[in-house]
Design an enzyme around this catalytic site. Structure first.
Site, PDB file in Angstrom:
ATOM      1  N   LYS A 217      -6.448   2.882 -20.016  1.00 55.36           N
ATOM      2  CA  LYS A 217      -6.096   4.618 -19.514  1.00 55.36           C
ATOM      3  C   LYS A 217      -4.387   4.321 -19.950  1.00 55.36           C
ATOM      4  CE  LYS A 217      -5.060   5.224 -14.535  1.00 55.36           C
ATOM      5  NZ  LYS A 217      -4.782   5.231 -13.070  1.00 55.36           N
ATOM      6  N   GLU A 262       0.969   6.850  -2.021  1.00 59.73           N
ATOM      7  CA  GLU A 262       0.821   6.268  -2.736  1.00 59.73           C
ATOM      8  C   GLU A 262       1.066   4.767  -1.401  1.00 59.73           C
ATOM      9  OE1 GLU A 262      -1.299   3.927  -6.396  1.00 59.73           O
ATOM     10  OE2 GLU A 262      -0.973   5.663  -6.342  1.00 59.73           O
ATOM     11  N   GLU A 310     -11.633   5.117 -13.818  1.00 54.80           N
ATOM     12  CA  GLU A 310      -9.590   5.150 -13.455  1.00 54.80           C
ATOM     13  C   GLU A 310      -9.455   4.381 -12.069  1.00 54.80           C
ATOM     14  OE1 GLU A 310      -6.528   8.322 -12.996  1.00 54.80           O
ATOM     15  OE2 GLU A 310      -8.191   9.174 -13.428  1.00 54.80           O
ATOM     16  N   GLU A 450      -4.730  19.526 -13.117  1.00 54.18           N
ATOM     17  CA  GLU A 450      -4.328  18.794 -12.271  1.00 54.18           C
ATOM     18  C   GLU A 450      -2.489  18.814 -11.733  1.00 54.18           C
ATOM     19  OE1 GLU A 450      -4.337  14.173 -11.772  1.00 54.18           O
ATOM     20  OE2 GLU A 450      -7.081  15.255 -12.350  1.00 54.18           O
TER      21      GLU A 450
END
Length: 466
Positions: A217, A262, A310, A450
């Site tokens: 990733k 987050e 992911e 996005e």
């Protein structure tokens, strides 16, 4: 003047402040950390620490522990965030020229569980009393909005942004249709270090590297620059974000502003918690779909092998790094859907009971040193992803995606990842950042779209809507 930090904390009983913590966000130079009307607001500056490089977290930790070790503390509230407190913002990269910082304010207002308190911090010899602290608070609040701190977060990207001529704004770029934006009067919006087409090329290059097996990733970020002649006012931005994004942690530190969903690490006593996000869906994609929007989000996010892969990478990254500091740890067996005004995320909460390491419970900054950067903002393996980020982004992220938050002398603290944010570079200019997790199967056009969904919180708070 003394070399000893002196602090006084007492409850704000009998003082009515409607609106909770955000009602104190009235100055552009405020230090801010708030969620659901709770949090901390700081005014002024009693002390500051700065550092760059790979040891920035450990150097800040040593500085803070030395500062508070001999502190003269009077605290009748004794909650997390009382007594000596510092706000902090750290550069994402160990190679960044941006200075990481801890700032100790002169005055801190705290709100938690419908309780409010006030802390005054000083190195002066003058007596600390409730009266002097309240007078200092009133002075800061009555001063009203000040000019936004200019240049506090300027990165190398500012030099590479150009003047925007010849660049498409948020219209059509490289064949990818991006939703048009309504700009405030006189405002302009330009691409930053990379054009949209060049950034999509970087995504394609990242996917190609993943397919070689070099990494699983990669997280690639991009920036846009907004110029608003009427002025960029941090206090207005922060209040807008706090009102619109109540499930996020709204932060303001030295010109860095945003609302992150987050949580990198939250420490209270010996308990540490984190919220991990990976997997994103623009809420506008649900328009015209059958069924309830949340059902659509569950089907598309939780039912996507790409999105779940992911997310699993991000969870494993955090739990693996946190394990040596924990005697017990638990995480959701299944991620949940976090619903925000602009997007849905796959999210998981992790909770750990900290164990002693070398005779003491690890501090917030020691944990951050071990955890950052996670796969959610860098990729995996970390070293490979970090090198690829530097090669493909053409961008010094500065504080974007770095830890931002606060800590106290008792070891408590809350540190989010500086996402959905921006750096105020001058009274009229602000640089916005957004990033996407890239895995095998990622499509450049979809990733570009996005980023615009992730820019939306800051754009709306600046009066630029889509």
């Amino acid at each position: 003047m003394t070399s000893t930090l002196r602090t006084l904390t007492f409850p704000l009983n009998g003082h009515q402040y409607s609106g909770g913590l955000p009602s104190f966000v009235v100055r552009d130079d405020v230090l801010c950390w708030t969620r659901r009307e709770a949090g901390l607001a700081g005014f002024g500056e009693t002390a500051r620490f700065t550092a760059t490089g790979p040891d920035r977290f450990l150097e800040a930790d040593i500085w803070w522990r030395h500062l508070v070790l001999e502190a003269d503390v009077t605290d009748s509230v004794e909650l997390p965030g009382t007594g000596p407190v510092a706000f902090g913002s750290f550069a994402f990269s160990k190679t960044s020229a941006h200075e990481s910082r801890l700032i100790v304010p002169e005055i801190v207002v705290g709100v938690r569980d419908n309780r409010a308190w006030l802390t005054q911090l000083t190195f002066d010899d003058c007596p600390l009393t409730e009266e002097t602290a309240l007078a200092a608070l009133d002075k800061w609040l009555s001063g009203g909005t000040t000019g936004a701190p200019a240049g506090t977060g300027t990165t190398a990207a500012a030099d590479s942004a150009g003047d925007g001529t010849g660049e498409s704004g948020p219209g059509t770029a490289g064949g990818a249709v991006v939703r048009p934006l309504r700009l405030a009067a006189g405002a302009t919006l330009h691409t930053g270090s990379l054009s949209e087409e060049a950034w999509m090329d970087a995504v394609a290059a990242g996917v190609a590297e993943i397919r070689t097996g070099a990494l699983e990733k990669l997280v690639l970020a991009r920036d846009v620059v907004a110029t608003i002649p009427a002025g960029v006012h941090a206090a207005d931005v922060l209040r807008e974000l706090a009102a619109r994004y109540r499930e996020c942690w709204t932060y303001g530190v030295d010109g860095l502003v945003g609302a992150t969903p987050e949580m990198l690490i939250q420490v209270e006593g010996r308990t540490a918690q984190a919220r991990v996000l990976a997997g994103t869906l623009d809420r506008r994609d649900a328009h015209g779909e059958d069924g309830a929007p949340m059902d659509y989000a569950t089907r598309v996010l939780a039912g996507s092998e790409k999105q779940r892969h992911e997310h699993e990478i991000a969870i494993q990254s955090l739990t693996r790094q946190l394990a040596p500091f924990s005697e017990a740890m638990n995480a959701h067996d299944e991620p949940f859907i976090l619903e925000l005004p602009n997007v849905w995320h796959l999210a998981s909460d992790v909770k750990a009971e900290l164990t002693e390491v070398e005779g003491h419970v690890p501090t917030c900054l020691a944990l951050i040193n071990a955890l950052h950067p996670t796969a959610a903002v860098c990729g995996t393996p970390t070293l490979v992803a970090g090198e690829l980020i530097r090669r493909l982004e053409h961008l010094d992220r500065g504080p974007y995606a770095g830890p931002v938050g606060w800590l106290d002398a008792a070891g408590n603290g809350e540190w989010g990842i500086a996402l959905r944010g921006a750096v105020i570079e001058s009274p009229e200019t602000v640089r916005l950042y957004a990033g996407c997790g890239i895995v095998d199967g990622s499509q450049p056009e979809a990733e570009l779209a996005e980023t615009w969904a992730k820019f939306r919180p800051m754009l709306e708070s600046l009066g630029i809507s889509s």
